[in-house]
Design an enzyme around this catalytic site. Structure first.
Site, PDB file in Angstrom:
ATOM      1  N   CYS A 227       9.037   3.105   4.719  1.00 56.93           N
ATOM      2  CA  CYS A 227       9.331   1.779   4.160  1.00 56.93           C
ATOM      3  C   CYS A 227      10.679   1.648   3.455  1.00 56.93           C
ATOM      4  O   CYS A 227      11.511   0.859   3.865  1.00 56.93           O
ATOM      5  CB  CYS A 227       8.202   1.359   3.232  1.00 56.93           C
ATOM      6  SG  CYS A 227       6.738   0.883   4.176  1.00 56.93           S
TER       7      CYS A 227
ATOM      8  N   ASN B 110      10.309  -3.889  -2.459  1.00 56.29           N
ATOM      9  CA  ASN B 110      10.659  -2.531  -2.038  1.00 56.29           C
ATOM     10  C   ASN B 110      12.117  -2.200  -2.351  1.00 56.29           C
ATOM     11  O   ASN B 110      12.439  -1.084  -2.758  1.00 56.29           O
ATOM     12  CB  ASN B 110      10.362  -2.332  -0.545  1.00 56.29           C
ATOM     13  CG  ASN B 110       8.910  -1.924  -0.329  1.00 56.29           C
ATOM     14  OD1 ASN B 110       8.142  -1.794  -1.288  1.00 56.29           O
ATOM     15  ND2 ASN B 110       8.517  -1.730   0.915  1.00 56.29           N
TER      16      ASN B 110
ATOM     17  N   LEU C 165       0.838  -1.202   0.000  1.00 51.68           N
ATOM     18  CA  LEU C 165       0.000   0.000   0.000  1.00 51.68           C
ATOM     19  C   LEU C 165       0.870   1.248   0.000  1.00 51.68           C
ATOM     20  O   LEU C 165       1.620   1.477   0.947  1.00 51.68           O
ATOM     21  CB  LEU C 165      -0.896   0.009   1.244  1.00 51.68           C
ATOM     22  CG  LEU C 165      -1.720  -1.253   1.499  1.00 51.68           C
ATOM     23  CD1 LEU C 165      -2.442  -1.153   2.834  1.00 51.68           C
ATOM     24  CD2 LEU C 165      -2.701  -1.489   0.361  1.00 51.68           C
ATOM     25  N   ARG C 166       0.749   2.038  -1.055  1.00 48.62           N
ATOM     26  CA  ARG C 166       1.483   3.305  -1.072  1.00 48.62           C
ATOM     27  C   ARG C 166       0.681   4.340  -0.316  1.00 48.62           C
ATOM     28  O   ARG C 166      -0.513   4.516  -0.589  1.00 48.62           O
ATOM     29  CB  ARG C 166       1.681   3.814  -2.506  1.00 48.62           C
ATOM     30  CG  ARG C 166       2.771   3.119  -3.265  1.00 48.62           C
ATOM     31  CD  ARG C 166       2.652   3.430  -4.719  1.00 48.62           C
ATOM     32  NE  ARG C 166       1.366   2.951  -5.217  1.00 48.62           N
ATOM     33  CZ  ARG C 166       0.930   3.127  -6.472  1.00 48.62           C
ATOM     34  NH1 ARG C 166       1.671   3.779  -7.332  1.00 48.62           N
ATOM     35  NH2 ARG C 166      -0.235   2.653  -6.853  1.00 48.62           N
TER      36      ARG C 166
ATOM     37  N   LYS D 224      13.984   1.972   5.539  1.00 53.04           N
ATOM     38  CA  LYS D 224      14.021   0.903   6.551  1.00 53.04           C
ATOM     39  C   LYS D 224      14.150  -0.482   5.891  1.00 53.04           C
ATOM     40  O   LYS D 224      14.935  -1.316   6.326  1.00 53.04           O
ATOM     41  CB  LYS D 224      12.722   1.011   7.357  1.00 53.04           C
ATOM     42  CG  LYS D 224      12.308  -0.190   8.156  1.00 53.04           C
ATOM     43  CD  LYS D 224      11.138   0.155   9.048  1.00 53.04           C
ATOM     44  CE  LYS D 224       9.786   0.010   8.387  1.00 53.04           C
ATOM     45  NZ  LYS D 224       9.362  -1.345   8.086  1.00 53.04           N
TER      46      LYS D 224
ATOM     47  N   GLY E 109      12.088   8.583   0.650  1.00 57.22           N
ATOM     48  CA  GLY E 109      11.979   8.620   2.112  1.00 57.22           C
ATOM     49  C   GLY E 109      10.807   7.756   2.521  1.00 57.22           C
ATOM     50  O   GLY E 109      10.450   6.810   1.830  1.00 57.22           O
TER      51      GLY E 109
HETATM   52  C1  UDX Z   1       4.051  -0.607  10.034  1.00 54.71           C
HETATM   53  C2  UDX Z   1       5.467  -1.108   9.776  1.00 54.71           C
HETATM   54  O1  UDX Z   1       6.394  -0.102  10.142  1.00 54.71           O
HETATM   55  C3  UDX Z   1       5.677  -1.545   8.370  1.00 54.71           C
HETATM   56  O2  UDX Z   1       6.923  -2.151   8.231  1.00 54.71           O
HETATM   57  C4  UDX Z   1       4.665  -2.545   7.996  1.00 54.71           C
HETATM   58  O3  UDX Z   1       4.769  -2.897   6.660  1.00 54.71           O
HETATM   59  C5  UDX Z   1       3.282  -2.134   8.394  1.00 54.71           C
HETATM   60  O4  UDX Z   1       3.209  -1.641   9.704  1.00 54.71           O
HETATM   61  P1  UDX Z   1       2.832   1.681   9.634  1.00 54.71           P
HETATM   62  O5  UDX Z   1       1.420   1.211   9.676  1.00 54.71           O
HETATM   63  O6  UDX Z   1       3.168   2.764   8.693  1.00 54.71           O
HETATM   64  O7  UDX Z   1       3.814   0.508   9.248  1.00 54.71           O
HETATM   65  O8  UDX Z   1       3.320   2.053  11.115  1.00 54.71           O
HETATM   66  P2  UDX Z   1       2.590   2.951  12.206  1.00 54.71           P
HETATM   67  O9  UDX Z   1       1.752   3.997  11.557  1.00 54.71           O
HETATM   68  O10 UDX Z   1       3.622   3.339  13.196  1.00 54.71           O
HETATM   69  O11 UDX Z   1       1.561   1.930  12.894  1.00 54.71           O
HETATM   70  C6  UDX Z   1       1.883   0.968  13.807  1.00 54.71           C
HETATM   71  C7  UDX Z   1       0.788   0.966  14.898  1.00 54.71           C
HETATM   72  O12 UDX Z   1       0.961  -0.148  15.738  1.00 54.71           O
HETATM   73  C8  UDX Z   1       0.804   2.207  15.777  1.00 54.71           C
HETATM   74  O13 UDX Z   1      -0.473   2.811  15.784  1.00 54.71           O
HETATM   75  C9  UDX Z   1       1.182   1.679  17.154  1.00 54.71           C
HETATM   76  O14 UDX Z   1       0.571   2.401  18.211  1.00 54.71           O
HETATM   77  C10 UDX Z   1       0.674   0.246  17.071  1.00 54.71           C
HETATM   78  N1  UDX Z   1       1.328  -0.711  17.984  1.00 54.71           N
HETATM   79  C11 UDX Z   1       2.665  -0.765  18.074  1.00 54.71           C
HETATM   80  C12 UDX Z   1       0.527  -1.587  18.715  1.00 54.71           C
HETATM   81  O15 UDX Z   1      -0.697  -1.545  18.627  1.00 54.71           O
HETATM   82  N2  UDX Z   1       1.136  -2.492  19.529  1.00 54.71           N
HETATM   83  C13 UDX Z   1       2.476  -2.548  19.663  1.00 54.71           C
HETATM   84  O16 UDX Z   1       2.981  -3.381  20.421  1.00 54.71           O
HETATM   85  C14 UDX Z   1       3.281  -1.660  18.908  1.00 54.71           C
HETATM   86  C1  UDX Z   2       6.079   1.968  -0.417  1.00 50.57           C
HETATM   87  C2  UDX Z   2       5.760   0.897  -1.475  1.00 50.57           C
HETATM   88  O1  UDX Z   2       5.678   1.504  -2.764  1.00 50.57           O
HETATM   89  C3  UDX Z   2       4.451   0.172  -1.146  1.00 50.57           C
HETATM   90  O2  UDX Z   2       4.247  -0.871  -2.048  1.00 50.57           O
HETATM   91  C4  UDX Z   2       4.463  -0.354   0.283  1.00 50.57           C
HETATM   92  O3  UDX Z   2       5.328  -1.458   0.413  1.00 50.57           O
HETATM   93  C5  UDX Z   2       4.863   0.722   1.263  1.00 50.57           C
HETATM   94  O4  UDX Z   2       6.090   1.362   0.860  1.00 50.57           O
HETATM   95  P1  UDX Z   2       5.288   4.442   0.147  1.00 50.57           P
HETATM   96  O5  UDX Z   2       6.537   4.491   0.963  1.00 50.57           O
HETATM   97  O6  UDX Z   2       3.994   4.809   0.792  1.00 50.57           O
HETATM   98  O7  UDX Z   2       5.071   2.970  -0.472  1.00 50.57           O
HETATM   99  O8  UDX Z   2       5.435   5.421  -1.106  1.00 50.57           O
HETATM  100  P2  UDX Z   2       6.122   5.285  -2.555  1.00 50.57           P
HETATM  101  O9  UDX Z   2       5.153   5.837  -3.534  1.00 50.57           O
HETATM  102  O10 UDX Z   2       6.655   3.950  -2.812  1.00 50.57           O
HETATM  103  O11 UDX Z   2       7.330   6.342  -2.458  1.00 50.57           O
HETATM  104  C6  UDX Z   2       8.423   6.125  -1.574  1.00 50.57           C
HETATM  105  C7  UDX Z   2       9.433   7.234  -1.720  1.00 50.57           C
HETATM  106  O12 UDX Z   2      10.067   7.177  -2.993  1.00 50.57           O
HETATM  107  C8  UDX Z   2       8.864   8.650  -1.616  1.00 50.57           C
HETATM  108  O13 UDX Z   2       9.738   9.464  -0.863  1.00 50.57           O
HETATM  109  C9  UDX Z   2       8.806   9.142  -3.046  1.00 50.57           C
HETATM  110  O14 UDX Z   2       8.910  10.540  -3.163  1.00 50.57           O
HETATM  111  C10 UDX Z   2      10.038   8.447  -3.621  1.00 50.57           C
HETATM  112  N1  UDX Z   2       9.966   8.247  -5.072  1.00 50.57           N
HETATM  113  C11 UDX Z   2       9.009   7.421  -5.602  1.00 50.57           C
HETATM  114  C12 UDX Z   2      10.892   8.878  -5.893  1.00 50.57           C
HETATM  115  O15 UDX Z   2      11.766   9.611  -5.425  1.00 50.57           O
HETATM  116  N2  UDX Z   2      10.835   8.636  -7.247  1.00 50.57           N
HETATM  117  C13 UDX Z   2       9.912   7.819  -7.796  1.00 50.57           C
HETATM  118  O16 UDX Z   2       9.933   7.655  -9.032  1.00 50.57           O
HETATM  119  C14 UDX Z   2       8.960   7.197  -6.962  1.00 50.57           C
END
Ligand code: UDX
Ligand code: UDX
Length: 441
Positions: free
Chosen positions: A268, A216, A161-162, A271, A265
């Site tokens: 994902c 990724n 999910l982007r 990391k 940045g």
């Molecule tokens: C996270 C991961 O970083 C990513 O690698 C993975 O693919 C999907 O889950 P994201 O949803 O973007 O991504 O993270 P974040 O927005 O920080 O959500 C994690 C949630 O888990 C937070 O709301 C946090 O409060 C919660 N959490 C964390 C729990 O409910 N229990 C825990 O023990 C730790």
């Molecule tokens: C990513 C993955 O695409 C998605 O499948 C899921 O695994 C979560 O991580 P996300 O990080 O939400 O999604 O955004 P993405 O659209 O992939 O962009 C990531 C970063 O790459 C952004 O900082 C974006 O600005 C940069 N980017 C993307 C570029 O610099 N150039 C590009 O052509 C595309």
């Protein structure tokens, strides 16, 4: 089907809301009680287009619920998705402590068959660790060697999910990957996703985990390739946009993820690349290509900063306007945003930063303490010596640049995303610098 999602962040919440939307009964869990309180009041902790409306609709239709109790949610659900964070440790290795904690908690309350699905991005073989953890933490009466056997399955179902288009990505996936170790788990996951009529790829668990890291890492590699290419274009007087368009039309290459800029940045790519390097090293292979992907990404920010220093000369007491703070458009997410490194470096040289972002300012305020946050794009350029365009929000593309020019002290734009039409901008009298654009014709 009754489903629990543990972790209601960017990934968990979107997954939960979308699963409810396609007809399941979903309980979203989070250990942050404030977050749950807000969600119960239908307030959304993140900005993701379309999410608020879809969440409200599904709560009203009694398909979507929230709790801070894993046990309560697990008890009522046959399938439990784990979507908690997997942040990087100092070494780059993914920290799986939250995944372990959640697995333990699920096991301790287990009283019937459950399918536990890892949604978070995790290194290969994590599914096996989860299986072990659950087995070790089952209620006493179900522990191995007892006559009572507790059946459960663990599966991997990585998210693709982007942020910014997460709902669309969920509803219209290129593919759904499920890594399973039993037919029962395969059947349940296929049933869950049936309404999407998507292409389902069934693999073993380790392979599914690897597909996520590999996807990724590959996308990050593509971006770094384009960024490295932009360095060459800048030096030899070619235009990166023309070069990547010409390359991308080759279907074997494809035009997506070839946009050069200030580097990738988000939560994902940085990391996952680090974690994949670490995993490879641990397995005995030096994935040096990925190290270079990371280095190129870092250099891209440095070279943008160098370009600004080169054109402005002394930064002390200069005022710089910034458009865009989030790591990409259509999100408020500031995690690993390249904008932060760039702004910090310019502030360290003594520049004053005025900034505007349509969605990310309240999150940006937590880390960018010295920045003056402005109410709109025009306020951010008033009296500025130059403008940096750092996130490609549509409203910047459509801005009134005549007005921008009148407001600025010097009409100079550094377009870190190659968003603007450089000819039009140059005609208005701006000095324009893109990334890898060679000279204005
Ligand atoms: C996270 C991961 O970083 C990513 O690698 C993975 O693919 C999907 O889950 P994201 O949803 O973007 O991504 O993270 P974040 O927005 O920080 O959500 C994690 C949630 O888990 C937070 O709301 C946090 O409060 C919660 N959490 C964390 C729990 O409910 N229990 C825990 O023990 C730790
Ligand atoms: C990513 C993955 O695409 C998605 O499948 C899921 O695994 C979560 O991580 P996300 O990080 O939400 O999604 O955004 P993405 O659209 O992939 O962009 C990531 C970063 O790459 C952004 O900082 C974006 O600005 C940069 N980017 C993307 C570029 O610099 N150039 C590009 O052509 C595309």
């Amino acid at each position: 089907m009754n489903i629990a999602i543990v972790g209601s962040g960017y990934v968990g919440l979107v997954t939960g809301v979308c699963l409810a939307q396609i007809g399941h009964r979903v309980i979203c869990v989070d250990n942050d009680p404030e977050k749950i309180k807000k969600l119960k009041k239908l307030q959304i902790p993140i900005f993701e287009p379309g999410l608020k409306e879809m969440l409200r609709r599904n709560v009203k239709q009694k398909r979507l619920f929230f709790t801070d109790s894993i046990r309560e949610a697990a008890k009522k659900s046959m399938v439990i998705f784990i979507a908690v964070g997997t942040p990087p440790k100092e070494s780059g290795e993914a920290d799986l402590i939250y995944v372990e904690n959640v697995s333990r908690e699920i096991a301790a309350g287990m009283d019937s068959y459950k399918l536990i699905v890892e949604k978070s991005t995790v290194p290969a073989a994590t599914g096996q660790r989860i299986t072990q953890t659950i087995r070790m933490n089952l209620p006493k009466k179900y522990k191995e060697n007892s006559k009572n056997v507790m059946n459960f399955d663990v599966a991997s179902n990585p998210e693709f999910l982007r942020e910014g288009s997460a709902i669309k990505d969920f509803m219209h996936p290129d593919r759904i990957v499920i890594g399973v170790q039993s037919k029962r788990a395969e059947g349940l996951l296929k049933e869950i996703y049936k309404p999407l009529k998507a292409n389902v790829v069934v693999t073993d668990m380790n392979s599914a985990e690897l597909i996520k890291h590999a996807s990724n890492a590959f996308l990050a590699t593509k971006i770094s390739f384009a960024n490295a290419l932009s360095q060459i274009c800048g030096r030899v007087g070619a235009d990166i946009l023309q070069v990547t368009e010409g390359m991308g039309l080759d279907r074997r290459i494809g035009k997506d993820f070839l946009n050069a800029g200030i580097g990738y940045g988000g939560s994902c790519f940085p990391k996952d690349v680090a974690a994949f390097i670490h995993l490879s090293e641990k397995s005995g292979y030096d994935f040096s290509l990925l190290k270079e992907v990371h280095n190129i990404n870092e250099y891209q920010k440095l070279s943008f900063i160098k370009l600004i220093e080169d054109k402005l000369w002394i930064l002390k007491n200069k005022t710089i306007g910034v458009w865009g703070l989030s790591f990409k458009p259509q999100t408020d997410d500031m995690r690993n945003a390249p904008t932060v490194d760039i702004i910090n470096a310019l502030e360290n040289e003594g520049a004053k930063i005025k900034a505007y972002d349509p969605q990310a300012m309240s999150k940006a305020k937590q880390s960018l303490k010295k920045v003056i946050f402005c109410k709109d794009a025009y306020a951010a350029v008033r009296g500025c010596d130059c403008l940096l365009l750092l996130t490609e929000w549509d409203e910047f593309k459509n801005a009134d640049f005549k007005r921008v020019k009148r407001l600025m002290r010097h009409a100079m734009i550094f377009d870190g995303r190659n968003l603007l039409n450089r000819e039009t901008i140059a005609k208005l009298g701006f000095e324009y610098f893109g990334v890898g654009r060679g000279k204005v014709l």
